[in-house]
Design a protein around this motif. Structure first.
Motif, PDB file in Angstrom:
ATOM      1  N   GLU A   8       0.837  -1.253  -0.022  1.00  0.00           N
ATOM      2  CA  GLU A   8      -0.211   0.056   0.098  1.00  0.00           C
ATOM      3  C   GLU A   8       0.923   1.246  -0.064  1.00  0.00           C
ATOM      4  O   GLU A   8       1.626   1.560   0.952  1.00  0.00           O
ATOM      5  CB  GLU A   8      -0.819   0.034   1.352  1.00  0.00           C
ATOM      6  N   ASP A  37       8.281   6.676  -2.794  1.00  0.00           N
ATOM      7  CA  ASP A  37       8.130   7.201  -1.583  1.00  0.00           C
ATOM      8  C   ASP A  37       9.271   7.976  -1.301  1.00  0.00           C
ATOM      9  O   ASP A  37      10.258   7.174  -1.060  1.00  0.00           O
ATOM     10  CB  ASP A  37       7.575   6.158  -0.767  1.00  0.00           C
ATOM     11  N   THR A  66      13.170   0.886   9.674  1.00  0.00           N
ATOM     12  CA  THR A  66      12.084  -0.056   9.088  1.00  0.00           C
ATOM     13  C   THR A  66      11.174  -0.408  10.461  1.00  0.00           C
ATOM     14  O   THR A  66      11.892  -0.797  11.373  1.00  0.00           O
ATOM     15  CB  THR A  66      12.829  -1.347   8.535  1.00  0.00           C
ATOM     16  N   ASN A  69       4.973  -3.835  12.878  1.00  0.00           N
ATOM     17  CA  ASN A  69       4.106  -3.734  13.856  1.00  0.00           C
ATOM     18  C   ASN A  69       4.360  -2.630  14.925  1.00  0.00           C
ATOM     19  O   ASN A  69       4.378  -2.929  15.960  1.00  0.00           O
ATOM     20  CB  ASN A  69       4.111  -5.263  14.628  1.00  0.00           C
ATOM     21  N   GLY A  70       4.937  -1.611  14.285  1.00  0.00           N
ATOM     22  CA  GLY A  70       5.201  -0.448  14.904  1.00  0.00           C
ATOM     23  C   GLY A  70       6.612   0.018  15.632  1.00  0.00           C
ATOM     24  O   GLY A  70       6.607   0.701  16.554  1.00  0.00           O
ATOM     25  N   ARG A  83       2.955  -6.165   9.782  1.00  0.00           N
ATOM     26  CA  ARG A  83       2.805  -5.010   9.033  1.00  0.00           C
ATOM     27  C   ARG A  83       4.189  -4.304   8.730  1.00  0.00           C
ATOM     28  O   ARG A  83       4.559  -3.946   9.929  1.00  0.00           O
ATOM     29  CB  ARG A  83       1.789  -4.194   9.338  1.00  0.00           C
ATOM     30  N   GLN A  85       6.485  -1.038   7.848  1.00  0.00           N
ATOM     31  CA  GLN A  85       6.194   0.373   7.559  1.00  0.00           C
ATOM     32  C   GLN A  85       7.546   0.844   7.101  1.00  0.00           C
ATOM     33  O   GLN A  85       8.394   0.767   8.035  1.00  0.00           O
ATOM     34  CB  GLN A  85       5.453   1.169   8.570  1.00  0.00           C
ATOM     35  N   GLY A  88       5.965   6.414   4.270  1.00  0.00           N
ATOM     36  CA  GLY A  88       4.400   6.141   4.293  1.00  0.00           C
ATOM     37  C   GLY A  88       3.916   5.105   3.651  1.00  0.00           C
ATOM     38  O   GLY A  88       2.642   4.987   3.725  1.00  0.00           O
ATOM     39  N   SER A  89       4.634   4.225   3.315  1.00  0.00           N
ATOM     40  CA  SER A  89       4.102   2.828   2.644  1.00  0.00           C
ATOM     41  C   SER A  89       4.179   2.083   3.528  1.00  0.00           C
ATOM     42  O   SER A  89       4.884   1.553   4.672  1.00  0.00           O
ATOM     43  CB  SER A  89       5.107   2.534   1.675  1.00  0.00           C
ATOM     44  N   VAL A  90       2.937   0.791   3.422  1.00  0.00           N
ATOM     45  CA  VAL A  90       2.836  -0.250   4.333  1.00  0.00           C
ATOM     46  C   VAL A  90       2.732  -1.515   3.691  1.00  0.00           C
ATOM     47  O   VAL A  90       1.970  -1.582   2.462  1.00  0.00           O
ATOM     48  CB  VAL A  90       1.448   0.041   5.219  1.00  0.00           C
ATOM     49  N   THR A  92       2.152  -5.743   3.966  1.00  0.00           N
ATOM     50  CA  THR A  92       1.647  -6.801   4.944  1.00  0.00           C
ATOM     51  C   THR A  92       2.056  -8.318   4.324  1.00  0.00           C
ATOM     52  O   THR A  92       1.920  -8.455   3.283  1.00  0.00           O
ATOM     53  CB  THR A  92       0.105  -6.934   4.853  1.00  0.00           C
TER      54      THR A  92
END
Length: 669
Positions: A8, A37, A66, A69-70, A83, A85, A88-90, A92
């Motif tokens: 995404e 991005d 990088t 999961n946060g 996930r 991130q 701004g790209s994600v 999965t």
């Protein structure tokens, strides 16, 4: 079975791409998977296929980090639903690619004709097209389209784990469930399909059928039998998930409760060594690990201040049973957030060391703690298991929150220790100042034909200037008057000052002439003073019978002799050499004599008066002292106060004195 990434990019359509190579490099351009991005590095991270582990993500020293999961990671064994991130790209991670997944070489790539983000956009249908489109969803369509099936399996909404047996998508730290569509909403398909209206599935009635999440056979749906209200009849109604927490939720709540308890405990500990031990014990109570260490930043380096079951642990040691990676600690301190390094055995930065090899360490969790803008240190945990710290995501968040609390507690403890040390030092200085004050004359002696007064004003609590007057032991008709200045300031100079005073008084009983007395004082000082330390001194003796004043100087300031009867001022050099530099000053210090007339005034001072400077850098000087001596009453006390007040006013009352200031005045009566 081929894994995949659901990608995404902000402002673009999501798409799924297969991980059909052993190594897939992701970055902004020139990589296997390119993302337009600007917050993504040229080569941001890579995904490797590793035997027995599956896919492992490795950060390529990216500029902005990088996150999985946060949590900021260097290495991560990917699990179903992770996930990733970057900027701004994600993305999965899926262990089993969906039927609509694209081969890697067919993934959308930035290029000519691309949109603002470099990825081709699908045409957006008009409102009329949307109204005419058939209303169907993947939930009840007889033959769902591949793209719709992929969506139903969780590309943009959570779903059950695939048949591969992987764990479901965690609902912990850094994982956000996708929003559920409402009636009439639209969803973009991952492939080249028009936008489809989405309607909620119909509510089934008794005997109705529903489609299983996987491609299994249709199953009849029957409602549970109603409750009769009979106490002996078991109800088939079950409490909702909100009423009965899952084991993971219960464990998480218990950990947060324990966090509150240990936070109160560490905030009550103000001894730093005990506090560090309690911080480490608290972290290990929250997150059990094989090895636990607390590393503090001290100066430009790192120091292990607490550890459990590893007394010989060293940072970056080439041998020994334990080794802690400075690079991982520095990474956590620089980013100010927890860092996970996993699959350490395959990490070229860690796998070559004895700790990783001998202890089979796979996972490292390094959590920084800081206070305001200062990074204080890290808690470093390691485990031989793969990914034990991210089983529900909440562990990392919990330890990160505790790190913030620990940083505040440590900063408070340091502040209290520094405050206590300052208070002790201030109290010790007050005691030293009081002792020094007691060494100064309480009141001038009554001397026939002579009045004497003196005063000192130290630049700090304890000063290095001294003055004294006393009757010579065994000579009732002689009074000794002295003034001196020890090099330096503060407590050290004050100690030397007290030593000089004691020596002068001790030798005064045995030696009459002032030059002989100073020669013996110098010999004693030369053996005790540090190299380069010295004392300027001037010693006078007044004979009440003859009225004669004799003096010897040891490198001190001029004497000011003012004769009001003739309004003449005489500046007399003290002469001699300072005390303490050489062991023998005999012949270099000579006694001289003065005959005073009634009304004559002698003023002595230290260089704190002549060398006092104004805010503009101008010195007070000898001339201003002589003018101040003549500018008022000639009583010794009045002269002393007038000179000190003039110097203080010249330098500025709000400014601290740069040097100790002492003035002594004598008046012949």
């Amino acid at each position: 079975m081929t894994a995949s990434l659901v990608v995404e990019v902000p402002g673009e359509l999501p798409f799924e791409v297969r991980l059909d190579r052993d190594v897939v490099v992701v970055g902004r351009q020139g990589t296997d998977l390119a993302l337009r991005d600007m917050n993504v590095s040229r080569q941001h991270f890579r995904v490797e296929r590793v035997a027995d582990l599956g896919h492992v993500l490795r950060d390529e020293r990216s500029r902005n980090g990088t996150f999985v999961n946060g949590v900021s990671v260097l290495d991560k064994v990917l699990a179903e639903g992770d996930r990733i991130q970057v900027g701004g790209s994600v993305m999965t991670y899926r262990r089993a690619a969906g039927p609509s997944a694209l081969p890697l070489d067919q993934a959308p790539r930035p290029g000519p004709g691309a949109g603002a983000s470099g990825v081709h956009r699908l045409p957006v249908p008009s409102e009329a097209t949307l109204q005419q489109a058939p209303r169907r969803t993947a939930l009840h369509s007889p033959t769902p389209a591949p793209a719709e099936a992929a969506l139903a399996r969780g590309i943009d909404q959570p779903g059950p784990a695939p048949a591969t047996g992987g764990p479901p998508l965690p609902a912990g730290f850094g994982v956000h469930p996708a929003p559920q569509p409402s009636a009439g909403a639209t969803r973009r398909a991952p492939g080249d399909l028009p936008l489809q209206p989405v309607t909620p599935p119909p509510q089934p009635n008794a005997g109705a059928t529903f489609r299983a999440p996987a491609d299994g056979p249709l199953q009849p749906l029957t409602p549970p039998p109603p409750t009769t209200g009979d106490p002996g009849t078991k109800s088939h109604l079950r409490p909702s998930r909100a009423q009965v927490p899952t084991p993971a939720q219960a464990a998480g709540g218990e950990r947060w409760r324990k966090l509150a308890e240990v936070a109160c405990a560490i905030n009550g500990e103000h001894d730093i060594d005990r506090l560090l031990e309690r911080i480490l014990d608290a972290v290990l109570a929250l997150v059990p690990a094989k090895g636990g260490f607390l590393v503090l930043r001290e100066g430009d380096g790192l120091t292990i201040r607490a550890n459990r079951d590893a007394p010989d642990a060293r940072l970056d040691a080439a041998d020994g049973p334990y080794r802690i990676s400075t690079q991982v600690c520095q990474e956590a301190l620089a980013q100010r957030r927890p860092v996970l390094t996993q699959d350490a055995l395959s990490d070229e930065r860690l796998g070559q060391f004895q700790t990783v090899m001998s202890l089979h360490l796979r996972s490292i969790l390094c959590v920084p703690f800081s206070s305001q803008d200062e990074a204080l240190g890290v808690v470093y945990l390691d485990e031989p298991q793969v990914d034990p710290f991210a089983e529900d995501g909440e562990v990392v968040e919990l330890v990160g929150a505790f790190g913030d609390l620990a940083g505040i507690a440590l900063a408070n403890a340091r502040l209290l220790r520094a405050t206590a040390a300052r208070e002790r030092m201030a109290e010790e200085l007050r005691i030293a100042a009081r002792i020094q004050s007691n060494l100064l004359p309480k009141a001038p002696p009554e001397v026939r034909g002579l009045e004497v007064a003196g005063r000192t004003l130290p630049a700090r609590e304890v000063g290095g200037d001294l003055y004294d007057f006393f009757r010579r032991p065994g000579q009732a008709d002689e009074v000794l008057v002295s003034i001196g200045d020890v090099s330096g300031k503060g407590v050290g100079a004050g100690l030397v000052m007290s030593q000089v005073r004691a020596l002068v008084r001790a030798y005064a009983e045995s030696y009459g002439p002032t030059d002989e007395l100073l020669a013996h004082v110098n010999r004693a000082l030369a053996d005790d003073l540090e190299s380069g330390q010295f004392v300027s001194f001037l010693l006078m003796r007044y004979d009440e019978e003859t009225g004669r004043l004799s003096f010897s100087g040891a490198g001190h300031e001029h004497l000011i002799l003012y004769r009001p009867s003739t309004r003449q001022v005489e500046l007399m050099r003290a002469g001699g050499v300072v005390l303490g530099l050489v062991p023998d000053i005999r012949g270099r210090v000579v006694e001289r004599h003065l005959t005073l007339q009634p009304g004559d005034v002698v003023c002595l001072y230290t260089d704190g008066a002549t060398e006092a400077t104004s805010a503009e850098g101008e010195e007070f000087g000898l001339e201003r002292i002589t003018q101040t001596v003549q500018a008022g009453p000639l009583e010794p006390g009045a002269i002393v106060d007038r000179v000190i007040e003039a110097v203080v006013a010249f330098t500025g009352k709000e400014r601290e004195l740069a040097d100790d200031l002492t003035v002594v005045a004598l008046l012949k009566t």
